[in-house]
Design a protein around this motif. Structure first.
Motif, PDB file in Angstrom:
ATOM      1  N   PRO A 261     -37.676  32.325  39.166  1.00  0.00           N
ATOM      2  CA  PRO A 261     -37.186  30.930  39.267  1.00  0.00           C
ATOM      3  C   PRO A 261     -35.812  30.695  38.662  1.00  0.00           C
ATOM      4  CG  PRO A 261     -39.387  31.063  38.266  1.00  0.00           C
ATOM      5  CD  PRO A 261     -38.786  32.422  38.239  1.00  0.00           C
ATOM      6  N   ALA A 262     -35.180  31.728  38.093  1.00  0.00           N
ATOM      7  CA  ALA A 262     -33.882  31.511  37.436  1.00  0.00           C
ATOM      8  C   ALA A 262     -32.824  31.044  38.434  1.00  0.00           C
ATOM      9  CB  ALA A 262     -33.430  32.791  36.739  1.00  0.00           C
ATOM     10  N   HIS A 263     -32.876  31.512  39.688  1.00  0.00           N
ATOM     11  CA  HIS A 263     -31.906  31.068  40.693  1.00  0.00           C
ATOM     12  C   HIS A 263     -32.070  29.571  40.980  1.00  0.00           C
ATOM     13  CE1 HIS A 263     -30.293  35.031  41.723  1.00  0.00           C
ATOM     14  NE2 HIS A 263     -31.526  35.507  41.650  1.00  0.00           N
ATOM     15  N   LEU A 264     -33.318  29.091  41.013  1.00  0.00           N
ATOM     16  CA  LEU A 264     -33.536  27.657  41.237  1.00  0.00           C
ATOM     17  C   LEU A 264     -33.046  26.833  40.059  1.00  0.00           C
ATOM     18  CD1 LEU A 264     -37.117  27.785  42.805  1.00  0.00           C
ATOM     19  CD2 LEU A 264     -34.918  27.645  43.981  1.00  0.00           C
ATOM     20  N   ARG A 265     -33.309  27.314  38.820  1.00  0.00           N
ATOM     21  CA  ARG A 265     -32.833  26.574  37.650  1.00  0.00           C
ATOM     22  C   ARG A 265     -31.304  26.562  37.610  1.00  0.00           C
ATOM     23  NH1 ARG A 265     -37.799  26.677  37.771  1.00  0.00           N
ATOM     24  NH2 ARG A 265     -37.149  25.275  39.436  1.00  0.00           N
ATOM     25  N   LEU A 266     -30.675  27.654  38.042  1.00  0.00           N
ATOM     26  CA  LEU A 266     -29.214  27.705  38.080  1.00  0.00           C
ATOM     27  C   LEU A 266     -28.662  26.707  39.092  1.00  0.00           C
ATOM     28  CD1 LEU A 266     -26.562  29.069  37.224  1.00  0.00           C
ATOM     29  CD2 LEU A 266     -26.982  30.790  38.984  1.00  0.00           C
ATOM     30  N   LYS A 267     -29.297  26.607  40.236  1.00  0.00           N
ATOM     31  CA  LYS A 267     -28.858  25.655  41.256  1.00  0.00           C
ATOM     32  C   LYS A 267     -28.996  24.226  40.763  1.00  0.00           C
ATOM     33  CE  LYS A 267     -29.891  24.199  45.990  1.00  0.00           C
ATOM     34  NZ  LYS A 267     -30.773  24.423  47.181  1.00  0.00           N
ATOM     35  N   GLU A 268     -30.100  23.898  40.083  1.00  0.00           N
ATOM     36  CA  GLU A 268     -30.306  22.544  39.568  1.00  0.00           C
ATOM     37  C   GLU A 268     -29.298  22.202  38.476  1.00  0.00           C
ATOM     38  OE1 GLU A 268     -35.146  22.580  40.361  1.00  0.00           O
ATOM     39  OE2 GLU A 268     -34.320  22.857  38.353  1.00  0.00           O
ATOM     40  N   LEU A 269     -28.988  23.158  37.607  1.00  0.00           N
ATOM     41  CA  LEU A 269     -27.993  22.906  36.564  1.00  0.00           C
ATOM     42  C   LEU A 269     -26.614  22.660  37.164  1.00  0.00           C
ATOM     43  CD1 LEU A 269     -29.003  25.501  33.823  1.00  0.00           C
ATOM     44  CD2 LEU A 269     -28.951  23.019  33.566  1.00  0.00           C
ATOM     45  N   LEU A 270     -26.255  23.413  38.186  1.00  0.00           N
ATOM     46  CA  LEU A 270     -24.948  23.232  38.815  1.00  0.00           C
ATOM     47  C   LEU A 270     -24.855  21.873  39.505  1.00  0.00           C
ATOM     48  CD1 LEU A 270     -24.328  26.794  40.281  1.00  0.00           C
ATOM     49  CD2 LEU A 270     -23.130  25.713  38.373  1.00  0.00           C
ATOM     50  N   GLU A 271     -25.944  21.391  40.090  1.00  0.00           N
ATOM     51  CA  GLU A 271     -25.920  20.058  40.698  1.00  0.00           C
ATOM     52  C   GLU A 271     -25.687  18.975  39.646  1.00  0.00           C
ATOM     53  OE1 GLU A 271     -29.559  19.615  42.780  1.00  0.00           O
ATOM     54  OE2 GLU A 271     -28.990  20.937  44.441  1.00  0.00           O
ATOM     55  N   ILE A 272     -26.302  19.118  38.487  1.00  0.00           N
ATOM     56  CA  ILE A 272     -26.076  18.144  37.409  1.00  0.00           C
ATOM     57  C   ILE A 272     -24.632  18.215  36.923  1.00  0.00           C
ATOM     58  CG2 ILE A 272     -26.743  17.520  35.062  1.00  0.00           C
ATOM     59  CD1 ILE A 272     -28.798  16.749  37.127  1.00  0.00           C
ATOM     60  N   ARG A 359     -27.490   7.831  42.146  1.00  0.00           N
ATOM     61  CA  ARG A 359     -28.662   8.700  42.260  1.00  0.00           C
ATOM     62  C   ARG A 359     -29.518   8.552  41.009  1.00  0.00           C
ATOM     63  NH1 ARG A 359     -28.626  15.299  41.810  1.00  0.00           N
ATOM     64  NH2 ARG A 359     -30.609  15.431  40.762  1.00  0.00           N
ATOM     65  N   PRO A 360     -30.827   8.376  41.155  1.00  0.00           N
ATOM     66  CA  PRO A 360     -31.677   8.216  39.976  1.00  0.00           C
ATOM     67  C   PRO A 360     -31.823   9.533  39.217  1.00  0.00           C
ATOM     68  CG  PRO A 360     -33.006   8.300  41.965  1.00  0.00           C
ATOM     69  CD  PRO A 360     -31.580   8.244  42.412  1.00  0.00           C
ATOM     70  N   LEU A 361     -31.911   9.431  37.913  1.00  0.00           N
ATOM     71  CA  LEU A 361     -32.101  10.607  37.064  1.00  0.00           C
ATOM     72  C   LEU A 361     -33.598  10.835  36.923  1.00  0.00           C
ATOM     73  CD1 LEU A 361     -30.572  12.730  35.483  1.00  0.00           C
ATOM     74  CD2 LEU A 361     -30.683  11.267  33.476  1.00  0.00           C
ATOM     75  N   LEU A 362     -34.157  11.563  37.850  1.00  0.00           N
ATOM     76  CA  LEU A 362     -35.590  11.803  37.923  1.00  0.00           C
ATOM     77  C   LEU A 362     -35.856  13.302  37.923  1.00  0.00           C
ATOM     78  CD1 LEU A 362     -36.601   9.210  40.660  1.00  0.00           C
ATOM     79  CD2 LEU A 362     -36.896   8.978  38.190  1.00  0.00           C
ATOM     80  N   PRO A 363     -37.105  13.726  37.663  1.00  0.00           N
ATOM     81  CA  PRO A 363     -37.433  15.149  37.766  1.00  0.00           C
ATOM     82  C   PRO A 363     -37.180  15.667  39.172  1.00  0.00           C
ATOM     83  CG  PRO A 363     -39.160  13.968  36.591  1.00  0.00           C
ATOM     84  CD  PRO A 363     -38.225  12.934  37.126  1.00  0.00           C
ATOM     85  N   PRO A 364     -36.793  16.919  39.310  1.00  0.00           N
ATOM     86  CA  PRO A 364     -36.519  17.475  40.648  1.00  0.00           C
ATOM     87  C   PRO A 364     -37.718  17.429  41.583  1.00  0.00           C
ATOM     88  CG  PRO A 364     -35.606  18.891  38.940  1.00  0.00           C
ATOM     89  CD  PRO A 364     -36.441  17.856  38.247  1.00  0.00           C
TER      90      PRO A 364
END
Length: 415
Positions: A261-272, A359-364
């Motif tokens: 899941p590290a690739h998914l966490r990296l993608k989510e961090l980059l979006e933030i 955009r709302p700050l909600l869980p992914p």
């Protein structure tokens, strides 16, 4: 003196009589098997009647530790030495192991679980002394499966009534980065890829705190988040030679496993980070993407509270007030807060939605659900009650209270 017969274990005829503490024993000289043992007086109740019993039933044998306990204690001590734990940790872990083996819950467990019991005692001791040790580290040393180790750990905690504090995310990140191989020169690590440990730890902790504030930590396994945060921190410290290095190569150079899941966490961090970067005025003229935004992580972390507030709404549909360039958000001074970029032309996750809200700050899991929920079928509108509706027998019985009413109802129903 040699004796007749053969050893039942190895078949050797070399049987001798040996005196062991004034006790005659028939022993095989080839394999050491004890074929027969003498008798002696003990301190049991038989001693009052001057009876003699075998040595294996005497108090001298009872005072010795069992073979399972001896092997378990040595395993706990060896594990503490491998982890370089203080001596007081070793004493506490050994005492836990001795207490656990006296309980009936651990008498009939498998040998594999008894082997893991020593590791659980070391794990509990480290947690109680706030020593950063993860369950994955213990399992890797014992070559054990984490689900089996977790079951033994929960049984130990329940049977002994132990209070085990949870490991904080900061301690886990520190432990995870201590295993990296990017801090000392090595043959397979290029010189531009080496990094100072303290700088990498401080930048990684800032990114992990940002992930915690943006719902990326809650309900997730912490190791992929720490790995993705360390990768971004490592790239941001020297972006020039490191931006072309992918996450998989970074993990190979650091000597750690790459969690899926590290690739998914990296993608989510980059979006933030892209959403926060859209609020910086000095980045308004740049076309930022997931690679170039890494260069500005230091500025984004420095003003993360202000940028998060202006890039995302705290609730779905809540619109944040516009802030003029060069001015801080309400409740903050103008000093130390970066100016807000104009909305127009900022291609990022933080710009306003077509409806005019942020955009709302909600869980992914709520923003990008894996499965679409089927809308509930609209129920037919209930008509207003008139009092003439039919009443079933089961509903009538719910309103009957006295025995006379019940008998009268049954009589009328039978009639």
């Amino acid at each position: 003196m040699a004796a007749r017969g053969r050893c039942p274990e190895c078949g050797s005829a070399a049987l001798v009589e040996d005196a062991h503490y004034a006790q005659q024993q028939l022993v095989c000289a080839a394999c050491g098997c004890v074929l027969a043992e003498g008798v002696l007086t003990t301190t049991y109740t038989e001693e009052e009647h001057l009876r003699e019993v075998a040595y294996s039933q005497s108090t001298g044998q009872k005072e010795q530790l069992s073979r399972c306990l001896q092997r378990g204690i040595r395993r706990v001590q060896d594990l503490c030495k491998v982890l370089q734990l203080p001596a007081v940790f070793e004493e506490t872990a050994v005492s836990y192991f001795q207490r656990a083996l006296q309980l009936p819950a651990f008498h009939l467990v498998s040998l594999e679980k008894k082997e893991l019991l020593g590791g659980c005692c070391v794990f509990v001791t480290c947690r109680q002394h706030n020593w950063p040790l993860t369950m994955g580290t213990i399992c890797s040393l014992l070559y054990a499966k984490q689900d089996l180790f977790a079951s033994v750990f929960l049984s130990l905690q329940k049977e002994l009534g132990l209070s085990v504090p949870a490991l904080s995310l900061a301690d886990l990140v520190t432990t995870h980065l201590n295993s990296f191989r990017l801090f000392q020169p090595a043959a397979n690590i290029p010189e531009p890829f080496l990094e100072d440990k303290e700088k990498l730890l401080a930048r990684t902790m800032g990114i992990v705190e940002l992930a915690s504030e943006t719902w990326l930590v809650t309900g997730r396994h912490p190791v992929p988040i720490a790995t993705a945060a360390a990768f971004l921190a490592w790239q941001s410290l020297r972006p020039g030679p490191r931006l072309s290095c992918p996450l998989a190569r970074f993990c190979r150079l650091a000597g750690v496993d790459l969690p899926p899941p590290a690739h998914l966490r990296l993608k989510e961090l980059l979006e933030i980070l892209l959403g926060m970067a859209s609020q910086l005025s000095w980045l308004h003229g740049f076309a930022l993407d997931k690679k170039t935004v890494v260069k500005h992580i230091g500025d984004l972390l420095q003003h993360r509270v202000f940028l998060l507030k202006n890039a995302f709404s705290q609730q779905d549909g809540q619109e944040q007030p516009d802030t003029a360039p060069g001015q801080g958000s309400p409740g903050q001074g103008s000093t130390g807060s970066p100016p807000v970029a104009q909305e127009k032309g900022c291609p990022s996750a933080g710009k306003r939605q077509p409806g005019g809200t942020l955009r709302p700050l909600l869980p992914p899991c709520l923003i990008h659900p894996r499965k679409r929920l089927r809308p509930a079928a609209p129920s037919a509108p209930d008509s207003a009650p008139t009092g003439d509706e039919p009443i079933s027998d089961s509903e009538i019985e719910q309103y009957l209270r006295s025995p006379e009413e019940i008998r009268a109802f049954r009589k009328a129903k039978a009639w």
